[in-house]
Design an enzyme around this catalytic site. Structure first.
Site: not given
Length: 490
Positions: A322-324
Site C-alpha cells: 500500500w505504501h509503495g
C-alpha cells in the site's frame, strides 16, 4: 495545493467563510465543489478518476440494498472490489508488476520485453479508494446504511481536509456527520486552529528541518560513514512522524473549523512498548482498515496458530505494498510482520522469564527498556522504508554494522552533519517540544484545554509564540516552494 502553502492560506478561509454564510441547503454542495477544486489543483484528469470510483461504489451500495440473496450481494461486493482495486493496480502497481516479472524471468534466463505504462500516480488514490471500498464493505455487512444522496456520498469520498493523505475515514463517522450541514461552533473552530498551528509546527519546523539534514545522506549513502547513516536513520524516524502527524493535525484542524470531527491517526507511537503496540498507535486508520477488511475476513486469530501468523504476515505485506510499488516497501512490511509474529509466539516464554526474574511491567525502568528496544526495532525497518531500493537499504545496514562506534555519539560526531549550530538547536528543541507533547498526552493531559483555560492575554502570547516559531524557523523551500508531505506519494 499543499496545507503549508500560500494557496491554502487563501483557499481555506474563503471556503470557511462562504460555507457559513451560504444558505443551509447549499453548504454541502459548496464543500463538494471546494473539495474537487482542491483536488484538481494537482491534476484535473485525476478528478475524473475519483468521480468514477465514487460513482461505482455509490451504485454498488444501492445494489446491495436491493439485492436479496447473499450470493448476489457477494457478487456485487467482489465486483466492486475488483474494479476499484484494478484501477488502483493499474495506476500504482502495473509497472512494478511488469518489472518484477521481467526480473524473475531473467533469473531462469528467459528474455521478455515487458510493456512500460506511461501513467502518473494520482495523488491520494490509495486513500480515497480504501475509503470508498470500506463503505461498500460496511453496507454489505450491515454496519452502515446505504447512502442515497449521491452528492453527500461524493463529499464523503472527496472531503478535502483528509482527501490526500487521510485519515481514512469510515462511513460510520464522517458520512453520518455529513447528513446535516454543520453549524459554526466557536469552541470547535478554536480547537481546529490550534491543531492546525501545531500541524504546521510539526511539518515546517520539525520535519522539514530534519529533511534538510538527512536528504543529502539518503541521496548518496555511499558517501557517508556508518555512524552518519545511523544518525540519519534515527532522525528519519522523527521526520516521518512529524511530517505525517503534522498533516493529520492540519486535516483534523481544518475539519474542526468547518464543524466536523475526523479520527485521530496517531497515538504517541514512539511510546509503544512493543512492535504490536506500535502498530496500534501508528497510522491507526490504515492499520484498523487492514484489520477489519483483510485480517478478519481471512479468519483473523480464530483459525489456529499457523493460520493466524500467516494472516498477520499477509496484512503487513499488504501494508508495505500500500505504501509503495517497490520491493523495499514489501521488505519493510514483511520485517514488521516477522517481528509481530516473533513477539506473539515468544510471549508465553517471555512471561515465564519475567516471572522467574520477578520483573514487574509497571516499573519505569522496564517500560523505558521496552520502549527503547521497540524504537530500535522499528527504526531498523524505517531504513528500508526510506532507502531508494532494497539494495540501498541493505548497504546502509551493512555500513552501520561495520562502523558502529558508540564513542562517536559521545564525542559529538553527529554535530558535523548539521550545516549550522542554529539548525541543530532548532531540531533539538523542536524534538523536545514534540516529546513533551506526546508525554503530556500519555499522562492524560489535554494541552488544548490547558491553553484555553488560561486568561486571554496568556493565550494570545502562546499563539504569537507559535506563529513566530513557524515563521522564523520554518522551512519554506527554495524560492518559497513548499515541501510536499511524505505520504502524498502513497
Amino acid at each position: 495545493m499543499l496545507f503549508n502553502s500560500l494557496q491554502y492560506l487563501i483557499f481555506f478561509p474563503a471556503v470557511v467563510f462562504l460555507y457559513f454564510v451560504l444558505p443551509y441547503r447549499a453548504r454541502q454542495l459548496w464543500l463538494l465543489f471546494a473539495s474537487y477544486y482542491f483536488y484538481m489543483c494537482w491534476n484535473v484528469q485525476h478528478a475524473v478518476l475519483m468521480l468514477f470510483s465514487t460513482f461505482i461504489t455509490y451504485v454498488c451500495g444501492l445494489l446491495l440494498e436491493k439485492a436479496g440473496k447473499i450470493s448476489v450481494k457477494k457478487a456485487i461486493l467482489v465486483s466492486c472490489i475488483l474494479l476499484n482495486m484494478g484501477i488502483l493496480f493499474y495506476f500504482k502497481y502495473s509497472n512494478f508488476a511488469m518489472k518484477s516479472l521481467q526480473q524473475m524471468l531473467n533469473i531462469v534466463r528467459i528474455e521478455l520485453k515487458v510493456p512500460v505504462f506511461d501513467v502518473m500516480l494520482p495523488v491520494g488514490i490509495s486513500f480515497f479508494t480504501f475509503q470508498a471500498v470500506g463503505y461498500v464493505a460496511d453496507v454489505y455487512r450491515g454496519e452502515s446504511r446505504t447512502e442515497k444522496n449521491f452528492f453527500r456520498y461524493a463529499l464523503f469520498v472527496s472531503f478535502f481536509p483528509q482527501l490526500v493523505a487521510g485519515p481514512i475515514e469510515r462511513s460510520g463517522n464522517l458520512l453520518l456527520q455529513l447528513e446535516k450541514p454543520a453549524l459554526f461552533d466557536l469552541q470547535k473552530a478554536a480547537y481546529g486552529l490550534l491543531a492546525m498551528a501545531y500541524g504546521l509546527f510539526l511539518k515546517m519546523v520539525v520535519a522539514d528541518n530534519i529533511a534538510a539534514v538527512i536528504d543529502p545522506v539518503f541521496a548518496e549513502p555511499a558517501g557517508y560513514a556508518g555512524m552518519e547513516l545511523l544518525t540519519a536513520s534515527i532522525l528519519f524516524a522523527f521526520q516521518i512522524y512529524a511530517d505525517f502527524e503534522g498533516y493529520t493535525k492540519l486535516a483534523i484542524g481544518s475539519a474542526a473549523v468547518l464543524g466536523y470531527r475526523l479520527n485521530e491517526n496517531f497515538n504517541m507511537p514512539y511510546l509503544a512498548v512493543s512492535v504490536k503496540d506500535f502498530w496500534r498507535r501508528w497510522h491507526i486508520s490504515l492499520t484498523s482498515w487492514l484489520r477489519d477488511y483483510i485480517y478478519k475476513p481471512l479468519g483473523g486469530g480464530k483459525t489456529g496458530t499457523v493460520r493466524k501468523q500467516l494472516n498477520t504476515m499477509i496484512v503487513f505485506i499488504c501494508s508495505g505494498l500500500w505504501h509503495g510499488a517497490a520491493w523495499h516497501y514489501v521488505v519493510w512490511g514483511a520485517l514488521n510482520g516477522a517481528m509481530s509474529i516473533i513477539e506473539d509466539l515468544s510471549r508465553p516464554a517471555w512471561n515465564r522469564l519475567k516471572g522467574r526474574l520477578k520483573i514487574k511491567e509497571d516499573r519505569i525502568a522496564y517500560r523505558i527498556c521496552c520502549r527503547l528496544a521497540t524504537f530500535i526495532a522499528i527504526d531498523v525497518t524505517w531504513i528500508f522504508f526510506r532507502a531508494g531500493s532494497l539494495r540501498a537499504g541493505a548497504d546502509i545496514l551493512h555500513s552501520v554494522a561495520l562502523d558502529f562506534r558508540l564513542e562517536w555519539f559521545l564525542a559529538g560526531g553527529y554535530a558535523g552533519m548539521f550545516d549550522s549550530i542554529g539548525r541543530f538547536a532548532v531540531i533539538f528543541l523542536s524534538l523536545i517540544v514534540l516529546g513533551v507533547a506526546d508525554m503530556a498526552k500519555y499522562a492524560g493531559k489535554d494541552i488544548s484545554k490547558m491553553v484555553f483555560r488560561q486568561q486571554a492575554v496568556f493565550r494570545w502570547i502562546f499563539y504569537w509564540i507559535i506563529l513566530m516559531v513557524i515563521l522564523y524557523w520554518g522551512i519554506y523551500g527554495t524560492g518559497y516552494v513548499q515541501t510536499q508531505f511524505i505520504y502524498f506519494q502513497f
